[in-house]
Design an enzyme around this catalytic site. Sequence first.
Site, PDB file in Angstrom:
ATOM      1  N   GLU A 277       0.828  -1.207   0.000  1.00 29.47           N
ATOM      2  CA  GLU A 277       0.000   0.000   0.000  1.00 29.47           C
ATOM      3  C   GLU A 277       0.865   1.261   0.000  1.00 29.47           C
ATOM      4  O   GLU A 277       0.503   2.275  -0.620  1.00 29.47           O
ATOM      5  CB  GLU A 277      -0.934  -0.004   1.215  1.00 29.47           C
ATOM      6  CG  GLU A 277      -1.922  -1.156   1.236  1.00 29.47           C
ATOM      7  CD  GLU A 277      -2.785  -1.206  -0.010  1.00 29.47           C
ATOM      8  OE1 GLU A 277      -3.288  -0.137  -0.434  1.00 29.47           O
ATOM      9  OE2 GLU A 277      -2.948  -2.306  -0.577  1.00 29.47           O
ATOM     10  N   TRP A 280       1.782   1.749  -3.450  1.00 32.83           N
ATOM     11  CA  TRP A 280       0.670   2.297  -4.259  1.00 32.83           C
ATOM     12  C   TRP A 280       0.752   3.819  -4.285  1.00 32.83           C
ATOM     13  O   TRP A 280       0.503   4.454  -5.314  1.00 32.83           O
ATOM     14  CB  TRP A 280      -0.680   1.835  -3.702  1.00 32.83           C
ATOM     15  CG  TRP A 280      -1.848   2.379  -4.468  1.00 32.83           C
ATOM     16  CD1 TRP A 280      -2.564   3.510  -4.202  1.00 32.83           C
ATOM     17  CD2 TRP A 280      -2.434   1.825  -5.657  1.00 32.83           C
ATOM     18  NE1 TRP A 280      -3.549   3.707  -5.136  1.00 32.83           N
ATOM     19  CE2 TRP A 280      -3.500   2.674  -6.036  1.00 32.83           C
ATOM     20  CE3 TRP A 280      -2.171   0.688  -6.423  1.00 32.83           C
ATOM     21  CZ2 TRP A 280      -4.292   2.425  -7.168  1.00 32.83           C
ATOM     22  CZ3 TRP A 280      -2.971   0.436  -7.550  1.00 32.83           C
ATOM     23  CH2 TRP A 280      -4.011   1.300  -7.906  1.00 32.83           C
ATOM     24  N   ASN A 344     -10.341   3.608   3.992  1.00 31.76           N
ATOM     25  CA  ASN A 344     -10.095   3.493   2.560  1.00 31.76           C
ATOM     26  C   ASN A 344     -11.221   2.789   1.807  1.00 31.76           C
ATOM     27  O   ASN A 344     -11.618   3.224   0.721  1.00 31.76           O
ATOM     28  CB  ASN A 344      -8.771   2.768   2.294  1.00 31.76           C
ATOM     29  CG  ASN A 344      -8.418   2.760   0.821  1.00 31.76           C
ATOM     30  OD1 ASN A 344      -8.256   3.808   0.206  1.00 31.76           O
ATOM     31  ND2 ASN A 344      -8.316   1.573   0.239  1.00 31.76           N
ATOM     32  N   TRP A 362     -16.265  13.036 -11.493  1.00 31.21           N
ATOM     33  CA  TRP A 362     -15.328  12.680 -10.425  1.00 31.21           C
ATOM     34  C   TRP A 362     -14.580  13.891  -9.880  1.00 31.21           C
ATOM     35  O   TRP A 362     -14.180  13.907  -8.723  1.00 31.21           O
ATOM     36  CB  TRP A 362     -14.325  11.629 -10.907  1.00 31.21           C
ATOM     37  CG  TRP A 362     -13.439  12.038 -12.055  1.00 31.21           C
ATOM     38  CD1 TRP A 362     -13.654  11.813 -13.382  1.00 31.21           C
ATOM     39  CD2 TRP A 362     -12.199  12.757 -11.976  1.00 31.21           C
ATOM     40  NE1 TRP A 362     -12.633  12.343 -14.134  1.00 31.21           N
ATOM     41  CE2 TRP A 362     -11.720  12.928 -13.297  1.00 31.21           C
ATOM     42  CE3 TRP A 362     -11.438  13.265 -10.922  1.00 31.21           C
ATOM     43  CZ2 TRP A 362     -10.536  13.593 -13.594  1.00 31.21           C
ATOM     44  CZ3 TRP A 362     -10.251  13.934 -11.205  1.00 31.21           C
ATOM     45  CH2 TRP A 362      -9.814  14.093 -12.527  1.00 31.21           C
ATOM     46  N   TRP A 385      -9.392   8.937  -7.044  1.00 31.07           N
ATOM     47  CA  TRP A 385     -10.712   9.262  -7.598  1.00 31.07           C
ATOM     48  C   TRP A 385     -10.840   8.761  -9.029  1.00 31.07           C
ATOM     49  O   TRP A 385     -11.877   8.211  -9.422  1.00 31.07           O
ATOM     50  CB  TRP A 385     -10.975  10.768  -7.506  1.00 31.07           C
ATOM     51  CG  TRP A 385     -11.625  11.123  -6.217  1.00 31.07           C
ATOM     52  CD1 TRP A 385     -11.022  11.463  -5.043  1.00 31.07           C
ATOM     53  CD2 TRP A 385     -13.032  11.129  -5.954  1.00 31.07           C
ATOM     54  NE1 TRP A 385     -11.956  11.673  -4.063  1.00 31.07           N
ATOM     55  CE2 TRP A 385     -13.204  11.484  -4.595  1.00 31.07           C
ATOM     56  CE3 TRP A 385     -14.159  10.877  -6.723  1.00 31.07           C
ATOM     57  CZ2 TRP A 385     -14.458  11.585  -3.996  1.00 31.07           C
ATOM     58  CZ3 TRP A 385     -15.423  10.976  -6.132  1.00 31.07           C
ATOM     59  CH2 TRP A 385     -15.555  11.324  -4.786  1.00 31.07           C
TER      60      TRP A 385
END
Length: 459
Positions: A277, A280, A344, A362, A385
């Site tokens: 993560e 990421w 999350n 968005w 997003w």
Amino acid sequence: MTSSPSVVWLRDDLRVADNPALVAAVDRGEPVVVLVVLDDETPGIRPLGGAARWWLHHSLVALDGALRELGAGLTLRRGPAAEVLPAVVAEVGAGAVYWNRRYGKVPRDTDAALKTALRDEGLVAESFQANLLFEPWTVQTGQGQPFKVFTPFWRACLDRPEPRHPLDAPDAVRPPEAPPASDDLDAWQLLPTSPDWAAGLRETWTPGEAAALDALEEFATGHLADYGERDFPAQEATSRMSPRLRFGEVSPFQIWHRMRGDLPPASRERAQSFLREVVWREFNHTILFSSPDLATVSYRPEFEAFPWADVPESEIDAWRQGRTGVPLVDAGMRQLWTTGWMHNRVRMVTASFLIKNLLVDWRVGEQWFWDTLVDADEANNPANWQWTAGSGADAAPYFRVFNPVLQGEKFDKERNYVRAWVPEIDTDDYPEPMVDLKESRRRALDAYETMRRASPASP
């Protein structure tokens, strides 16, 4: 003998430990000026949202205290960085300027121009890797292009040499005999006053490097063992390190090596999942590096033709305020408003609801999160997003619509999370859903098909 001080220009690296720019300045052996510039004026630099401004204020208070313990303090200035930094350099007669690198286009263009100008004047000007484990140009495909899919990016990162070990904080930071004038932090007006909406933030967070390192250690020796339960929002299973990483109160190098260090047996198998993560975040910054308009332009250009609905502002406000009649969505939006943070999985659910059940662009949701998240990051916020919208890199397919009811049944079965934020859920005061989930999903898929027919290149 006249000294030529070193200026350390801090940005998203508000720490004294593992700060290469600060270490370089101290090692040069001259007095050190530690400068923070609030730049709301340079075109292309995105002004901070309200929650991030609150965090910045308190993080600067903590940093100033830490520096004073080392013998120095912060110099605060406001204005365009391209003007403020040279002015401070001239004011103190600096001989060297150091900073840690940024990766958005306007920030890095500003830094490059300043570095050239300072060197042309005969000064030392150096920048350092401090806020990403893997700089964007170092992790590329075999064709020398940025990765567009996360898993091969992650594998490529693992194939690279181990990230460097964190640097120790300096033992002391010697200020100049006549430090430059500094703005009063309160004059920056980073804190909300009329009204003061930050009570929940104050109850939830303690910004600053010391608190960040304590939180990392607490996670490593505690909640990391439960990281396999991180999809359940009522569980204390996540690190909550995101705002601390965003402001650089802790570095990714410190996190990486803590996860590689001594851990309880139950936590060792979870550490790699957590580091995935962290990487990421690196992936998102790599996307920003090659796509600087990430917050305003769809990464997949065919989505610029998406037929968004003309949604009344009242409906968007109902989403912002957690009054949609959909429990998991409302709980998440209220958690966000109160604490400046959201779990999350719930972020994905609330974003999917806005984009796909309400057919709202968005960018509207991204801007709201930018204003209300303490961890609002110029790469993570728009990239995530766009991931939910289907328009981003390695994005969820547009036809993947998170059903917020099923998500609640799966990940908040006992409704502990929902009840914590929507206490009226079991009463007659709670409204019916503002849209029919099944019908709105069909409408979203029809809109996607319209876009696909208009853009034959789309998948």
